[in-house]
Design a protein around this motif. Structure first.
Motif, short mmCIF file in Angstrom:
data_model
loop_
_atom_site.label_atom_id
_atom_site.label_comp_id
_atom_site.label_asym_id
_atom_site.label_seq_id
_atom_site.Cartn_x
_atom_site.Cartn_y
_atom_site.Cartn_z
N PHE A 108 40.57 83.01 40.38
CA PHE A 108 39.96 82.02 39.48
C PHE A 108 41.00 80.99 39.05
N ASP A 109 42.18 81.47 38.66
CA ASP A 109 43.24 80.55 38.21
C ASP A 109 43.54 79.49 39.26
N VAL A 110 43.66 79.91 40.50
CA VAL A 110 44.02 78.99 41.58
C VAL A 110 42.85 78.05 41.89
N VAL A 111 41.67 78.61 42.12
CA VAL A 111 40.54 77.80 42.58
C VAL A 111 40.00 76.90 41.47
N ALA A 112 39.71 77.46 40.31
CA ALA A 112 39.12 76.66 39.24
C ALA A 112 40.07 75.56 38.78
N ALA A 113 41.33 75.92 38.56
CA ALA A 113 42.30 74.90 38.12
C ALA A 113 42.52 73.85 39.20
N GLY A 114 42.56 74.29 40.46
CA GLY A 114 42.76 73.36 41.56
C GLY A 114 41.61 72.38 41.72
N VAL A 115 40.40 72.88 41.67
CA VAL A 115 39.22 72.01 41.80
C VAL A 115 39.10 71.10 40.58
N PHE A 116 39.30 71.64 39.38
CA PHE A 116 39.22 70.84 38.16
C PHE A 116 40.21 69.68 38.21
N HIS A 117 41.42 69.96 38.63
CA HIS A 117 42.48 68.95 38.67
C HIS A 117 42.22 67.88 39.73
N ASN A 118 41.60 68.26 40.84
CA ASN A 118 41.42 67.35 41.98
C ASN A 118 39.97 66.94 42.19
N LEU A 119 39.16 67.01 41.16
CA LEU A 119 37.73 66.83 41.26
C LEU A 119 37.30 65.61 42.08
N GLY A 120 37.89 64.47 41.84
CA GLY A 120 37.49 63.25 42.52
C GLY A 120 37.86 63.19 43.99
N LYS A 121 38.72 64.07 44.46
CA LYS A 121 39.20 64.05 45.84
C LYS A 121 38.47 65.02 46.75
N LEU A 122 37.60 65.85 46.18
CA LEU A 122 37.02 66.97 46.94
C LEU A 122 35.54 66.78 47.25
N THR A 123 35.13 67.40 48.34
CA THR A 123 33.72 67.50 48.71
C THR A 123 33.39 69.00 48.81
N PRO A 124 32.13 69.36 48.83
CA PRO A 124 31.80 70.78 49.01
C PRO A 124 32.41 71.37 50.29
N GLN A 125 32.42 70.57 51.34
CA GLN A 125 32.98 71.04 52.61
C GLN A 125 34.50 71.27 52.51
N SER A 126 35.18 70.35 51.86
CA SER A 126 36.64 70.52 51.73
C SER A 126 36.97 71.70 50.82
N VAL A 127 36.18 71.92 49.78
CA VAL A 127 36.39 73.08 48.91
C VAL A 127 36.23 74.36 49.72
N ALA A 128 35.16 74.45 50.50
CA ALA A 128 34.91 75.65 51.32
C ALA A 128 36.05 75.89 52.31
N LYS A 129 36.49 74.83 52.96
CA LYS A 129 37.56 74.96 53.96
C LYS A 129 38.88 75.38 53.31
N LYS A 130 39.23 74.74 52.21
CA LYS A 130 40.48 75.05 51.52
C LYS A 130 40.43 76.47 50.94
N HIS A 131 39.27 76.86 50.44
CA HIS A 131 39.10 78.20 49.88
C HIS A 131 39.30 79.26 50.97
N ALA A 132 38.71 79.04 52.13
CA ALA A 132 38.84 80.00 53.23
C ALA A 132 40.29 80.15 53.67
N SER A 133 41.01 79.05 53.78
CA SER A 133 42.41 79.15 54.20
C SER A 133 43.29 79.73 53.09
N LEU A 134 42.92 79.50 51.85
CA LEU A 134 43.67 80.05 50.72
C LEU A 134 43.67 81.57 50.73
N GLN A 135 42.52 82.16 51.06
CA GLN A 135 42.37 83.61 51.05
C GLN A 135 43.41 84.30 51.94
#
Length: 185
Positions: free
Chosen positions: A126-153
């Motif tokens: 949660f710390d990584v994903v929520a803070a990361g998405v919150f901080h970069n909100l304007g730069k992300l799409t649902p697809q980029s979130v899914a892709k970055k999340h998968a590689s993060l794991q």
């Protein structure tokens, strides 16, 4: 006679200082999109786990004090600070929180955004994903979130910041930094 969670105690204590922020936090915690994305157990929801995760996200992004002690005390301090009226949950901040959870839900709709593979809810993730998405909100799409999340794991960067000793200041700050960088790249 059941024991209260840290957030339940925080909520009661904060109400002595002012009810506006605790009330707003509870209202935000009832939002279906947030509850769906967090996908907490019934027990965690009943013990204000949803509100604690929102508080965690807000504290990481808006606390004037650096994290200099354990996370429980950091959240206690931020809750008191907000209850005293020093931090306002303004409509733009509420909108940003909602957009963060909506983007995560759209990109990762199966309720696993904050779950390590085959495990339950992970505050570390949660710390990584929520803070990361919150901080970069304007730069992300649902697809980029899914892709970055998968590689993060599967990343070694994440593995180094979770597990034994994950509540140390160094690892927590590392997770927040990792989220901002990982979802910002």
């Amino acid at each position: 006679g059941s024991l209260l969670s840290d957030q339940e105690i925080r909520n009661c204590t904060a109400r002595l200082l002012g009810a506006e922020f605790p009330d707003q936090l509870r209202k935000l915690g009832r939002e279906p999109i947030i509850r769906n994305v967090l996908a907490l157990s019934d027990e965690l929801r009943r013990s204000m786990g949803v509100e604690e995760m929102i508080l965690r996200l807000l504290a990481f992004n808006f606390s004037k004090k650096p994290l200099s002690h354990e996370i429980r005390e950091f959240l206690d301090d931020f809750m008191e600070y907000a209850a005293e009226g020093h931090f306002k949950l303004t409509p733009p901040i509420v909108e940003r929180v909602m957009q963060t959870f909506d983007l995560i839900h759209t990109g990762i709709p199966d309720g696993t955004a904050f779950r390590m593979k085959n495990q339950g809810f992970s505050t570390n993730l949660f710390d990584v994903v929520a803070a990361g998405v919150f901080h970069n909100l304007g730069k992300l799409t649902p697809q980029s979130v899914a892709k970055k999340h998968a590689s993060l794991q599967n990343s070694t960067e994440l593995r180094e910041l979770i597990g034994a000793g994950s509540n140390t200041r160094r690892k927590l700050e590392g997770r927040l930094r990792l989220g901002r960088e990982w979802f910002g790249a």
